[in-house]
Design a protein around this motif. Structure first.
Motif, PDB file in Angstrom:
ATOM      1  N   THR A   1       7.934  -6.699  44.549  1.00 54.06           N
ATOM      2  CA  THR A   1       7.107  -7.210  45.630  1.00 54.06           C
ATOM      3  C   THR A   1       5.627  -7.052  45.300  1.00 54.06           C
ATOM      4  OG1 THR A   1       7.304  -5.054  46.726  1.00 54.06           O
ATOM      5  CG2 THR A   1       8.827  -6.785  47.426  1.00 54.06           C
ATOM      6  N   PHE A   2       4.789  -7.661  46.118  1.00 54.37           N
ATOM      7  CA  PHE A   2       3.348  -7.661  45.855  1.00 54.37           C
ATOM      8  C   PHE A   2       2.764  -6.255  45.826  1.00 54.37           C
ATOM      9  CE2 PHE A   2       3.474  -7.363  50.430  1.00 54.37           C
ATOM     10  CZ  PHE A   2       2.369  -6.593  50.753  1.00 54.37           C
ATOM     11  N   ASP A   3       3.252  -5.366  46.712  1.00 51.70           N
ATOM     12  CA  ASP A   3       2.658  -4.032  46.765  1.00 51.70           C
ATOM     13  C   ASP A   3       2.999  -3.223  45.516  1.00 51.70           C
ATOM     14  OD1 ASP A   3       5.251  -4.127  47.697  1.00 51.70           O
ATOM     15  OD2 ASP A   3       4.945  -2.691  49.315  1.00 51.70           O
ATOM     16  N   GLN A   4       4.210  -3.410  45.000  1.00 44.21           N
ATOM     17  CA  GLN A   4       4.568  -2.727  43.760  1.00 44.21           C
ATOM     18  C   GLN A   4       3.732  -3.247  42.594  1.00 44.21           C
ATOM     19  OE1 GLN A   4       6.598  -0.095  43.698  1.00 44.21           O
ATOM     20  NE2 GLN A   4       6.799  -0.367  45.922  1.00 44.21           N
ATOM     21  N   ALA A   5       3.508  -4.553  42.563  1.00 41.35           N
ATOM     22  CA  ALA A   5       2.702  -5.146  41.495  1.00 41.35           C
ATOM     23  C   ALA A   5       1.253  -4.684  41.566  1.00 41.35           C
ATOM     24  CB  ALA A   5       2.779  -6.674  41.581  1.00 41.35           C
ATOM     25  N   LEU A   6       0.713  -4.586  42.783  1.00 43.75           N
ATOM     26  CA  LEU A   6      -0.669  -4.137  42.934  1.00 43.75           C
ATOM     27  C   LEU A   6      -0.851  -2.696  42.476  1.00 43.75           C
ATOM     28  CD1 LEU A   6      -1.712  -5.701  46.366  1.00 43.75           C
ATOM     29  CD2 LEU A   6      -2.630  -6.275  44.102  1.00 43.75           C
ATOM     30  N   LYS A   7       0.162  -1.883  42.681  1.00 42.22           N
ATOM     31  CA  LYS A   7       0.076  -0.487  42.255  1.00 42.22           C
ATOM     32  C   LYS A   7      -0.085  -0.368  40.748  1.00 42.22           C
ATOM     33  CE  LYS A   7       2.629   1.354  46.225  1.00 42.22           C
ATOM     34  NZ  LYS A   7       3.895   1.969  46.710  1.00 42.22           N
ATOM     35  N   THR A   8       0.464  -1.325  40.000  1.00 42.92           N
ATOM     36  CA  THR A   8       0.308  -1.303  38.538  1.00 42.92           C
ATOM     37  C   THR A   8      -1.132  -1.599  38.136  1.00 42.92           C
ATOM     38  OG1 THR A   8       0.835  -3.648  38.212  1.00 42.92           O
ATOM     39  CG2 THR A   8       2.690  -2.090  38.290  1.00 42.92           C
ATOM     40  N   LEU A   9      -1.905  -2.161  39.062  1.00 49.78           N
ATOM     41  CA  LEU A   9      -3.322  -2.428  38.804  1.00 49.78           C
ATOM     42  C   LEU A   9      -4.208  -1.286  39.297  1.00 49.78           C
ATOM     43  CD1 LEU A   9      -3.606  -6.200  39.853  1.00 49.78           C
ATOM     44  CD2 LEU A   9      -3.205  -5.254  37.572  1.00 49.78           C
ATOM     45  N   GLY A  10      -3.581  -0.220  39.758  1.00 48.99           N
ATOM     46  CA  GLY A  10      -4.344   0.918  40.250  1.00 48.99           C
ATOM     47  C   GLY A  10      -4.754   0.813  41.698  1.00 48.99           C
ATOM     48  N   VAL A  11      -4.143  -0.119  42.425  1.00 45.45           N
ATOM     49  CA  VAL A  11      -4.462  -0.279  43.841  1.00 45.45           C
ATOM     50  C   VAL A  11      -3.619   0.694  44.656  1.00 45.45           C
ATOM     51  CG1 VAL A  11      -4.559  -1.873  45.790  1.00 45.45           C
ATOM     52  CG2 VAL A  11      -4.955  -2.715  43.452  1.00 45.45           C
ATOM     53  N   ASN A  12      -4.255   1.417  45.544  1.00 46.25           N
ATOM     54  CA  ASN A  12      -3.551   2.328  46.435  1.00 46.25           C
ATOM     55  C   ASN A  12      -3.103   1.541  47.675  1.00 46.25           C
ATOM     56  OD1 ASN A  12      -2.588   4.612  47.816  1.00 46.25           O
ATOM     57  ND2 ASN A  12      -4.605   5.023  48.699  1.00 46.25           N
ATOM     58  N   VAL A  13      -1.800   1.255  47.753  1.00 46.27           N
ATOM     59  CA  VAL A  13      -1.269   0.439  48.842  1.00 46.27           C
ATOM     60  C   VAL A  13      -0.568   1.318  49.873  1.00 46.27           C
ATOM     61  CG1 VAL A  13       0.225  -1.482  49.475  1.00 46.27           C
ATOM     62  CG2 VAL A  13      -0.916  -1.482  47.239  1.00 46.27           C
ATOM     63  N   ARG A  14      -0.976   1.172  51.121  1.00 47.26           N
ATOM     64  CA  ARG A  14      -0.304   1.844  52.230  1.00 47.26           C
ATOM     65  C   ARG A  14       0.299   0.756  53.110  1.00 47.26           C
ATOM     66  NH1 ARG A  14      -4.381   6.814  53.993  1.00 47.26           N
ATOM     67  NH2 ARG A  14      -4.754   7.580  51.863  1.00 47.26           N
ATOM     68  N   ASN A  15       1.608   0.609  52.982  1.00 43.22           N
ATOM     69  CA  ASN A  15       2.299  -0.485  53.658  1.00 43.22           C
ATOM     70  C   ASN A  15       2.965   0.018  54.938  1.00 43.22           C
ATOM     71  OD1 ASN A  15       3.803  -2.721  54.406  1.00 43.22           O
ATOM     72  ND2 ASN A  15       4.303  -3.268  52.296  1.00 43.22           N
ATOM     73  N   TYR A  16       2.399  -0.371  56.081  1.00 44.41           N
ATOM     74  CA  TYR A  16       2.926   0.034  57.376  1.00 44.41           C
ATOM     75  C   TYR A  16       3.780  -1.059  58.013  1.00 44.41           C
ATOM     76  CZ  TYR A  16      -0.515   3.797  57.015  1.00 44.41           C
ATOM     77  OH  TYR A  16      -1.246   4.894  56.596  1.00 44.41           O
ATOM     78  N   ALA A  17       4.148  -2.063  57.225  1.00 38.95           N
ATOM     79  CA  ALA A  17       4.966  -3.151  57.744  1.00 38.95           C
ATOM     80  C   ALA A  17       6.352  -2.652  58.128  1.00 38.95           C
ATOM     81  CB  ALA A  17       5.079  -4.262  56.707  1.00 38.95           C
ATOM     82  N   LYS A  18       6.910  -3.225  59.196  1.00 40.32           N
ATOM     83  CA  LYS A  18       8.221  -2.824  59.686  1.00 40.32           C
ATOM     84  C   LYS A  18       9.032  -4.062  60.049  1.00 40.32           C
ATOM     85  CE  LYS A  18       8.543   0.418  62.684  1.00 40.32           C
ATOM     86  NZ  LYS A  18       8.361   1.199  63.944  1.00 40.32           N
ATOM     87  N   PRO A  19      10.288  -4.133  59.625  1.00 44.08           N
ATOM     88  CA  PRO A  19      11.151  -5.250  60.031  1.00 44.08           C
ATOM     89  C   PRO A  19      11.217  -5.360  61.552  1.00 44.08           C
ATOM     90  CG  PRO A  19      12.170  -4.031  58.243  1.00 44.08           C
ATOM     91  CD  PRO A  19      10.973  -3.227  58.678  1.00 44.08           C
ATOM     92  N   GLY A  20      11.087  -6.562  62.041  1.00 46.58           N
ATOM     93  CA  GLY A  20      11.155  -6.794  63.476  1.00 46.58           C
ATOM     94  C   GLY A  20       9.861  -6.531  64.215  1.00 46.58           C
ATOM     95  N   CYS A  21       8.843  -6.100  63.523  1.00 42.68           N
ATOM     96  CA  CYS A  21       7.594  -5.717  64.188  1.00 42.68           C
ATOM     97  C   CYS A  21       6.831  -6.938  64.686  1.00 42.68           C
ATOM     98  CB  CYS A  21       6.728  -4.912  63.226  1.00 42.68           C
ATOM     99  SG  CYS A  21       5.373  -4.027  64.022  1.00 42.68           S
ATOM    100  N   THR A  22       6.216  -6.790  65.840  1.00 46.68           N
ATOM    101  CA  THR A  22       5.346  -7.818  66.403  1.00 46.68           C
ATOM    102  C   THR A  22       3.898  -7.335  66.341  1.00 46.68           C
ATOM    103  OG1 THR A  22       5.455  -6.932  68.651  1.00 46.68           O
ATOM    104  CG2 THR A  22       7.168  -8.523  68.003  1.00 46.68           C
ATOM    105  N   SER A  23       2.990  -8.232  66.621  1.00 44.61           N
ATOM    106  CA  SER A  23       1.571  -7.879  66.608  1.00 44.61           C
ATOM    107  C   SER A  23       1.262  -6.822  67.673  1.00 44.61           C
ATOM    108  CB  SER A  23       0.718  -9.129  66.833  1.00 44.61           C
ATOM    109  OG  SER A  23       1.034  -9.728  68.079  1.00 44.61           O
ATOM    110  N   LYS A  24       1.898  -6.927  68.826  1.00 44.53           N
ATOM    111  CA  LYS A  24       1.643  -5.964  69.898  1.00 44.53           C
ATOM    112  C   LYS A  24       2.139  -4.573  69.522  1.00 44.53           C
ATOM    113  CE  LYS A  24       1.969  -7.172  74.222  1.00 44.53           C
ATOM    114  NZ  LYS A  24       2.486  -7.650  75.527  1.00 44.53           N
ATOM    115  N   ALA A  25       3.304  -4.500  68.882  1.00 46.20           N
ATOM    116  CA  ALA A  25       3.832  -3.204  68.451  1.00 46.20           C
ATOM    117  C   ALA A  25       2.960  -2.609  67.360  1.00 46.20           C
ATOM    118  CB  ALA A  25       5.270  -3.358  67.958  1.00 46.20           C
ATOM    119  N   ALA A  26       2.488  -3.436  66.444  1.00 43.15           N
ATOM    120  CA  ALA A  26       1.647  -2.954  65.350  1.00 43.15           C
ATOM    121  C   ALA A  26       0.298  -2.463  65.860  1.00 43.15           C
ATOM    122  CB  ALA A  26       1.442  -4.054  64.321  1.00 43.15           C
TER     123      ALA A  26
END
Length: 228
Positions: free
Chosen positions: A32-57
């Protein structure tokens, strides 16, 4: 100045969820994109959740700490625009509102943009991916009265048009706030056959779709000020 920190708020697509036809269940794509970005030295904090809506986030974001210079990707619309299909199947002759109304969705997106900026971040709104309407209609009709659902919709393509409104609302929220947009939806629609990039359920990408997302994100990141 942008830092090499990326915060992600989103739904199952930002988490790499897909339907595995061989296993006949949902799985997570390993590349996935976050795993690929980590190989470039990017610190990724992924708070995405299945089923999540904008209001819940938004509730989650309200508890977040400051992160000066970080990029904040905000990806919602798919779950927000969804209907409660059981209710639709049982009462197809009355109007059914989305899980999150389009006005509430736009307001939540605007609030997330404001909040991330208040935390020192640089927000980017990511548009929701398009739906393969016929597949999704078949998927949601499992165990329900599919004819009743189709009666309510009028045609399978109404699902596409209904969800597309949320993509426009996301872009409007970004425009109103002077926030950049990462238009993944257009990237998929630009493909000759975007259907081939989507899972059996019609809403999640398959491995080829996630590869397109990864390639697009990597290219955008490498051209951004954060890469320098």
């Amino acid at each position: 100045m942008l830092s090499k920190n990326l915060f992600v708020w989103g739904d199952s697509i930002a988490r790499g969820v897909m339907y595995d036809e061989m296993k006949e269940r949902y799985t997570v794509c390993r590349e996935t994109f976050d795993q690929a970005l980590k190989t470039l030295g990017v610190n990724v904090r992924n708070y995405a959740k299945p089923g999540c809506t904008s209001k819940a986030a938004l509730d989650i974001l309200e508890r977040s700490a400051a992160a000066d210079g970080a990029v904040a990707a905000i990806e919602f619309g798919g779950n927000d625009s969804d209907l409660i299909w059981k209710d639709v199947a049982e009462t197809p002759d009355i109007f059914h509102e989305a899980v999150v109304t389009i006005s509430d969705f736009k307001a939540s997106m605007g609030r997330m943009i404001e909040k991330t900026r208040a935390l020192g971040m640089h927000p980017i709104v990511v548009t929701p991916l398009p739906v393969v309407a016929e597949r999704y209609l078949k998927w949601i009709s499992r165990g329900l009265d599919g004819n009743a659902i189709l009666k309510y919709l009028g045609s399978a393509q109404y699902i596409y048009r209904w969800q597309e409104r949320y993509a426009y609302a996301a872009m409007e929220a970004a425009r109103d706030a002077g926030c950049p947009v990462f238009d993944l939806r257009s990237i998929f629609l630009r493909q000759r056959d975007f259907d081939s990039l989507m899972s059996l359920d019609g809403i999640h990408p398959n491995p080829a779709g996630y590869q397109l997302i990864t390639d697009t994100v990597l290219n955008a990141w490498q051209q951004s000020p954060a890469a320098n």
